[in-house]
Design an enzyme around this catalytic site. Structure first.
Site, short mmCIF file in Angstrom:
data_model
loop_
_atom_site.label_atom_id
_atom_site.label_comp_id
_atom_site.label_asym_id
_atom_site.label_seq_id
_atom_site.Cartn_x
_atom_site.Cartn_y
_atom_site.Cartn_z
CB SER A 88 -0.95 -0.82 1.63
OG SER A 88 -1.37 1.27 1.46
CE1 TYR B 170 -3.89 -1.75 5.32
CE2 TYR B 170 -3.42 0.22 4.77
CZ TYR B 170 -3.32 -0.91 4.39
OH TYR B 170 -3.96 -0.91 2.70
CE LYS C 57 -1.39 -3.65 2.85
NZ LYS C 57 -2.43 -5.15 2.11
N1 LIG Z 1 -8.59 -1.09 -2.46
C1 LIG Z 1 -7.26 -0.04 -2.33
O1 LIG Z 1 -7.32 1.16 -2.16
C2 LIG Z 1 -6.04 -0.46 -1.57
C3 LIG Z 1 -5.35 0.65 -1.77
C4 LIG Z 1 -4.20 -0.22 -1.06
C5 LIG Z 1 -3.93 -1.11 -0.57
N2 LIG Z 1 -4.89 -2.27 -0.17
C6 LIG Z 1 -4.83 -3.96 0.26
O2 LIG Z 1 -5.31 -4.78 -1.72
C7 LIG Z 1 -5.94 -5.75 -0.08
C8 LIG Z 1 -7.24 -6.07 -1.24
O3 LIG Z 1 -8.08 -4.77 -0.58
P1 LIG Z 1 -9.33 -4.34 -0.66
O4 LIG Z 1 -10.19 -3.30 -0.92
O5 LIG Z 1 -9.96 -5.69 -1.87
O6 LIG Z 1 -10.35 -5.16 0.30
P2 LIG Z 1 -11.83 -5.60 0.98
O7 LIG Z 1 -11.67 -5.19 2.72
O8 LIG Z 1 -12.12 -5.43 -0.23
O9 LIG Z 1 -11.19 -7.34 0.47
C9 LIG Z 1 -9.57 -7.94 1.49
C10 LIG Z 1 -10.33 -9.00 1.70
O10 LIG Z 1 -9.75 -9.98 2.70
C11 LIG Z 1 -10.62 -10.70 3.01
N3 LIG Z 1 -9.87 -11.25 4.74
C12 LIG Z 1 -9.56 -10.45 5.81
N4 LIG Z 1 -8.82 -11.29 5.93
C13 LIG Z 1 -8.88 -12.69 6.08
C14 LIG Z 1 -8.51 -13.56 7.28
N5 LIG Z 1 -7.87 -13.93 8.09
N6 LIG Z 1 -8.19 -14.69 5.96
C15 LIG Z 1 -8.73 -15.03 4.87
N7 LIG Z 1 -9.45 -13.26 4.05
C16 LIG Z 1 -9.30 -12.14 4.64
C17 LIG Z 1 -12.34 -10.64 3.68
O11 LIG Z 1 -12.63 -11.04 3.82
C18 LIG Z 1 -12.17 -9.73 2.19
O12 LIG Z 1 -13.14 -10.35 1.16
C19 LIG Z 1 -5.44 -5.24 1.12
O13 LIG Z 1 -4.65 -6.18 1.18
C20 LIG Z 1 -6.27 -3.62 1.55
O14 LIG Z 1 -4.77 -3.51 2.26
C21 LIG Z 1 -5.81 -2.04 -0.75
#
Ligand SMILES: NC(=O)c1ccc[n+]([C@@H]2O[C@H](COP(=O)([O-])OP(=O)(O)OC[C@H]3O[C@@H](n4cnc5c(N)ncnc54)[C@H](O)[C@@H]3O)[C@@H](O)[C@H]2O)c1
Length: 288
Positions: free
Chosen positions: A116, A144, A148
């Site tokens: 991130s 958080y 990362k």
């Molecule tokens: N969306 C963004 O803008 C963004 C930006 C930077 C980083 N990220 C990273 O990308 C990844 C996905 O982000 P997102 O926006 O899709 O988030 P999201 O919350 O929509 O999806 C995360 C998924 O992880 C699953 N999860 C959480 N804990 C878990 C566990 N212990 N075991 C199994 N599954 C688990 C949740 O059920 C969920 O479906 C994350 O790691 C997030 O930190 C996202």
């Protein structure tokens, strides 16, 4: 786009497959002919008609069974906002180590990890129009962000110690459309997100790399060099939304706040980083 060296894996495991970022990536991977094993704590209504393993990434035996038979893993599962340290430690740090450890033991040689912008969120926005390099040192703005930074360190360790090919994608702001003035610089469109993760699976040589996850935004302050090096060619530009976000009639709430103008991490670098709701935290607590 894919180069002449194409080494695309055939069978890819995707953790966090029920989340929003996964919904961009799954169609891109399926269109390229890959078989998918989707892993998440929950199974979503829209399951893309692929194989699902409902398991928690902190349950190592179940995770190992879910990863078995795959030749690459994309790791997205985790808490995507600020939260208490014990939950961040368990899910984001221990969970990432579990994914890489199980993958390595199973002989999986390639991993793409969702890092991130908040791993380096306290990095000042360059004043002179320069861009922040892909591998700029970590300056986490939250627990958080610390998780990362740890994800990137774990990726580096599994590359150097075990020879795995690791790509850490420092995702900036993945949203359907840019939502505020800051995202004119940091937006990652859903289509570009799919293309980015696909390219990250397709590389000429084994290595370890950190790459910004951002679209081709006119106002970007994040380097495009790392993306170019892996063949990522973003197509979208947040500038299309500039009149709605910073034009004369744009709502004041969308204008850039002080922290948006100081640090690349925006509101996560403010004293009020966005957190999980108490209900989301309770659900995660059940896994600890
Ligand atoms: N969306 C963004 O803008 C963004 C930006 C930077 C980083 N990220 C990273 O990308 C990844 C996905 O982000 P997102 O926006 O899709 O988030 P999201 O919350 O929509 O999806 C995360 C998924 O992880 C699953 N999860 C959480 N804990 C878990 C566990 N212990 N075991 C199994 N599954 C688990 C949740 O059920 C969920 O479906 C994350 O790691 C997030 O930190 C996202």
């Amino acid at each position: 786009m894919s180069g002449p060296w194409v080494q695309l894996p055939q069978r890819v495991a995707l953790t966090g497959a029920a989340g929003s970022l996964a919904s961009d990536i799954i169609p891109a991977l399926l269109a390229s002919g890959m078989e998918l094993r989707c892993i998440d704590r929950v199974r979503p209504e829209r399951d893309f008609d692929v194989e699902w393993a409902v398991c928690d990434i902190t349950d190592r035996p179940a995770l190992s069974a879910a990863l078995s038979g795959c030749d690459a893993v994309i790791h997205l599962a985790g808490i995507p906002l600020e939260d208490d340290w014990d939950r961040i430690l368990k899910v984001n740090i221990d969970g990432t180590q579990a994914v890489l450890d199980c993958a390595q033991r199973l002989g999986i040689t390639k991993a793409v990890l969702a890092s991130s912008i908040h791993a380096a969120g306290f990095t000042p926005i360059p004043a002179d129009g320069a861009r922040v390099p892909d591998e700029t040192p970590v300056r986490p703005n939250t627990f958080y962000g610390v998780s990362k930074a740890a994800l990137e360190a774990l990726g580096s360790y599994y590359h150097d110690r075990h020879g795995m090919d690791i790509t850490c994608l420092r995702i900036a702001s993945r949203f359907e459309t840019p939502r505020d003035a800051r995202m004119l610089s940091t937006w990652l469109s859903p289509a570009d997100a799919g293309a980015l993760f696909l390219q990250a699976l397709d590389k000429p040589s084994n290595g370890y790399r950190i790459v910004w996850g951002v679209s081709a935004n006119t106002r970007s302050y994040l380097s495009a060099a790392g993306g170019t090096a892996i063949g990522y060619e973003p197509q979208d530009d947040a500038e299309l939304w500039a009149p709605d976000l910073v034009g004369p009639g744009a709502p004041e709430t969308l204008q850039a706040a002080d922290w948006d103008q100081q640090f690349i991490g925006g509101i996560f670098s403010s004293p009020f980083p966005p957190r999980h709701t108490p209900q989301q935290s309770t659900e995660i607590q059940e896994t600890i």
